[in-house]
Design a protein around this motif. Sequence first.
Motif, PDB file in Angstrom:
ATOM      1  N   ASN A 137      49.478  46.173  41.161  1.00 36.53           N
ATOM      2  CA  ASN A 137      48.936  46.901  40.015  1.00 36.53           C
ATOM      3  C   ASN A 137      47.765  47.752  40.469  1.00 36.53           C
ATOM      4  OD1 ASN A 137      50.583  45.736  37.952  1.00 36.53           O
ATOM      5  ND2 ASN A 137      49.317  43.901  38.051  1.00 36.53           N
ATOM      6  N   PHE A 138      47.606  48.899  39.825  1.00 36.09           N
ATOM      7  CA  PHE A 138      46.404  49.688  40.041  1.00 36.09           C
ATOM      8  C   PHE A 138      45.347  49.221  39.057  1.00 36.09           C
ATOM      9  CE2 PHE A 138      48.841  53.128  42.196  1.00 36.09           C
ATOM     10  CZ  PHE A 138      48.038  53.202  43.328  1.00 36.09           C
ATOM     11  N   ILE A 139      44.130  49.094  39.538  1.00 36.04           N
ATOM     12  CA  ILE A 139      43.005  48.702  38.698  1.00 36.04           C
ATOM     13  C   ILE A 139      41.963  49.810  38.795  1.00 36.04           C
ATOM     14  CG2 ILE A 139      41.145  47.027  38.380  1.00 36.04           C
ATOM     15  CD1 ILE A 139      42.979  44.947  39.743  1.00 36.04           C
ATOM     16  N   MET A 140      41.568  50.365  37.656  1.00 39.90           N
ATOM     17  CA  MET A 140      40.535  51.400  37.639  1.00 39.90           C
ATOM     18  C   MET A 140      39.181  50.711  37.681  1.00 39.90           C
ATOM     19  SD  MET A 140      41.923  54.279  35.052  1.00 39.90           S
ATOM     20  CE  MET A 140      43.293  53.427  34.289  1.00 39.90           C
ATOM     21  N   ILE A 141      38.471  50.918  38.781  1.00 39.70           N
ATOM     22  CA  ILE A 141      37.162  50.294  38.954  1.00 39.70           C
ATOM     23  C   ILE A 141      36.118  51.238  38.365  1.00 39.70           C
ATOM     24  CG2 ILE A 141      35.481  49.409  40.601  1.00 39.70           C
ATOM     25  CD1 ILE A 141      37.906  48.936  42.509  1.00 39.70           C
ATOM     26  N   LEU A 142      35.441  50.774  37.311  1.00 46.32           N
ATOM     27  CA  LEU A 142      34.473  51.600  36.607  1.00 46.32           C
ATOM     28  C   LEU A 142      33.087  51.475  37.215  1.00 46.32           C
ATOM     29  CD1 LEU A 142      35.399  50.795  32.886  1.00 46.32           C
ATOM     30  CD2 LEU A 142      36.155  52.725  34.282  1.00 46.32           C
TER      31      LEU A 142
END
Length: 165
Positions: A137-142
């Motif tokens: 999965n891609f995880i958007m790191i904020l």
Amino acid sequence: MAVATITETVQYLTFKLADEIFALDVAKVREILEYTSITKVPQTPEFMRGVINLRGSVVPVVDLRLKFGMESTEQTVNTCIIVVEVTLEGDTTVLGALADSVQEVVEMEPDQIEPAPHIGTRLNTDFIKGMGKHDDNFIMILDIDRVFSEQEMAAVTEAGGSEQA
């Protein structure tokens, strides 16, 4: 903060907004609360849902789904408030961010994180530290310090009654 600055393994708290998985550096997370009643504050930005009482302190609560152009967060059994510390120009503000659900804390090595996609000059993606890969999965790191502009943070802190140093 560019991906090049991520040089060590970091723990991230992952959470869902709609069908997307996002992450925050655990060092920025104070605590996770069950959804509680939020007092609406008039004349605040749409993404500002209101304030909560956290052990005697007034904490502003924002809806990240609205901030990111999604539909408003619906209250479910999994809806929670992630209490984070946001630093902008040397001032630290505590605020709550609504999330559909909290997933887990994951460790990511620098080689698991790619730069945020550049989507032209009109869209600002500075608040995305990078795209992490975890379990296919891609995880958007904020970068929570860059999600809100100076003006937005001023509106949020004024609504929350927070004193800035």
